[in-house]
Design a protein around this motif. Structure first.
Motif, PDB file in Angstrom:
ATOM      1  N   LYS A  63      -9.508   2.197  -9.439  1.00 58.32           N
ATOM      2  CA  LYS A  63      -9.936   2.121  -8.117  1.00 58.32           C
ATOM      3  C   LYS A  63     -11.099   3.068  -7.970  1.00 58.32           C
ATOM      4  CE  LYS A  63      -7.289   1.807  -3.520  1.00 58.32           C
ATOM      5  NZ  LYS A  63      -6.552   2.359  -2.801  1.00 58.32           N
TER       6      LYS A  63
ATOM      7  N   ASP B 209       0.788  -1.143   0.094  1.00 57.14           N
ATOM      8  CA  ASP B 209       0.049   0.061  -0.138  1.00 57.14           C
ATOM      9  C   ASP B 209       0.830   1.219  -0.022  1.00 57.14           C
ATOM     10  OD1 ASP B 209      -2.420   1.338   0.128  1.00 57.14           O
ATOM     11  OD2 ASP B 209      -2.535   1.265   2.304  1.00 57.14           O
TER      12      ASP B 209
ATOM     13  N   ASN C 167      -3.227   5.382  -3.850  1.00 56.81           N
ATOM     14  CA  ASN C 167      -4.798   6.386  -3.741  1.00 56.81           C
ATOM     15  C   ASN C 167      -4.066   7.664  -3.836  1.00 56.81           C
ATOM     16  OD1 ASN C 167      -3.712   7.277  -1.062  1.00 56.81           O
ATOM     17  ND2 ASN C 167      -4.865   5.538  -0.105  1.00 56.81           N
TER      18      ASN C 167
ATOM     19  N   ARG D 269      -9.332   2.653   9.609  1.00 57.45           N
ATOM     20  CA  ARG D 269     -10.220   3.851   9.854  1.00 57.45           C
ATOM     21  C   ARG D 269     -11.361   3.553  10.666  1.00 57.45           C
ATOM     22  NH1 ARG D 269      -9.563   7.429   4.316  1.00 57.45           N
ATOM     23  NH2 ARG D 269      -7.299   6.815   3.817  1.00 57.45           N
TER      24      ARG D 269
HETATM   25  C1  E4P Z   1      -5.838   1.063   0.122  1.00 64.29           C
HETATM   26  O1  E4P Z   1      -6.239   0.732  -0.851  1.00 64.29           O
HETATM   27  C2  E4P Z   1      -6.224   2.286   0.847  1.00 64.29           C
HETATM   28  O2  E4P Z   1      -6.021   3.134   0.177  1.00 64.29           O
HETATM   29  C3  E4P Z   1      -5.221   2.412   2.196  1.00 64.29           C
HETATM   30  O3  E4P Z   1      -5.196   1.002   2.753  1.00 64.29           O
HETATM   31  C4  E4P Z   1      -5.779   3.340   3.185  1.00 64.29           C
HETATM   32  O4  E4P Z   1      -5.155   3.186   4.347  1.00 64.29           O
HETATM   33  P1  E4P Z   1      -5.200   4.540   5.502  1.00 64.29           P
HETATM   34  O5  E4P Z   1      -6.500   4.411   6.202  1.00 64.29           O
HETATM   35  O6  E4P Z   1      -3.996   4.081   6.414  1.00 64.29           O
HETATM   36  O7  E4P Z   1      -5.231   5.898   4.629  1.00 64.29           O
END
Ligand code: E4P
Length: 225
Positions: free
Chosen positions: A84, A6, A28, A133
């Motif tokens: 995505k 990631d 992302n 999160r």
């Molecule tokens: C993965 O595709 C997500 O974008 C990522 O795991 C988000 O992680 P974070 O909550 O640490 O930003």
């Protein structure tokens, strides 16, 4: 269990790819923004040169038409590209259109089993439930993984569960025990997964015990050359 990294950080991606422990990459907008040195498209192209497995690249548009435009351009970057899309109504509309064109989609920002079910029905290749999160706001992220894995098993759903927003190595073990197919891991979590104090102590002990032999014979393996 497959591991994706990631991160959009090229040295990190390279390091773990070279060890053969990474099956794909997820990026992302936040991760790409951190790598500010070159144009994001040039940066993504460099990542795609390194990685043979799936690489998720996120749209930034929020409406159906523009999501489609961005997604189609993203898909042209490489055969292993996964677009995505966020878990919104426009996102699901775009997903359904793109899946009919054979474009693979990872639905991001999944926070409930219902959202995962909808994304699967609309044709997602992957769903990305964000466990860290959820934990951050006092909901149990791993309960969501348990629910989605169980629900997907109950039906002929081919969509893969991609555990996202992972914050520590214990979550990786818990998700693997639940049978989640993939975890996308930040480099620091991957680094921590290597560690065990008994491994370090074990190496120190072997080396200390070997000192006398080495003094007498030097490096014994040199004699094999
Ligand atoms: C993965 O595709 C997500 O974008 C990522 O795991 C988000 O992680 P974070 O909550 O640490 O930003």
């Amino acid at each position: 269990m497959k591991f994706f990294i990631d991160s959009a950080n090229i040295p990190m991606i390279e390091k773990f790819i070279d060890m053969g422990i990474v099956d794909g990459v997820t990026t992302n907008p936040s991760l790409l923004a951190k790598e500010g040195a070159s144009h994001p498209i040039d940066h993504l192209k460099k990542i795609l040169e390194l990685v043979t497995g799936p690489v998720s690249i996120e749209v930034v548009a929020t409406d159906y038409e523009n999501m489609l435009k961005e997604a189609r351009s993203i898909a042209k970057l490489g055969k292993n590209v996964v677009v995505k899309l966020p878990m919104t109504k426009d996102g699901m509309h775009a997903l359904h259109t793109l899946s009919k064109e054979g474009i693979k989609v990872n639905v991001t920002l999944i926070f409930s089993a219902n959202q995962a079910l909808i994304a699967a029905k609309a044709g997602a290749t992957y769903v990305s439930p964000f466990i860290g999160r959820l934990d951050d706001i006092s909901f149990n992220g791993m309960d969501l993984i348990r629910d989605i894995v169980q629900i997907f098993k109950n039906y002929p759903i081919k969509t893969e569960v991609l555990v996202a927003s992972v914050r520590n190595p214990v979550q990786v073990i818990d998700a693997a025990k639940l049978g989640a197919g993939i975890a996308t891991l930040p480099p620091d979590v991957l680094d921590k997964m290597f560690m065990h104090p008994l491994t370090d102590i074990g190496i120190s002990r072997f080396l200390a015990d070997w000192k006398g032999v080495e003094q007498k014979y030097g490096n014994i393996f040199d004699s094999l050359k």
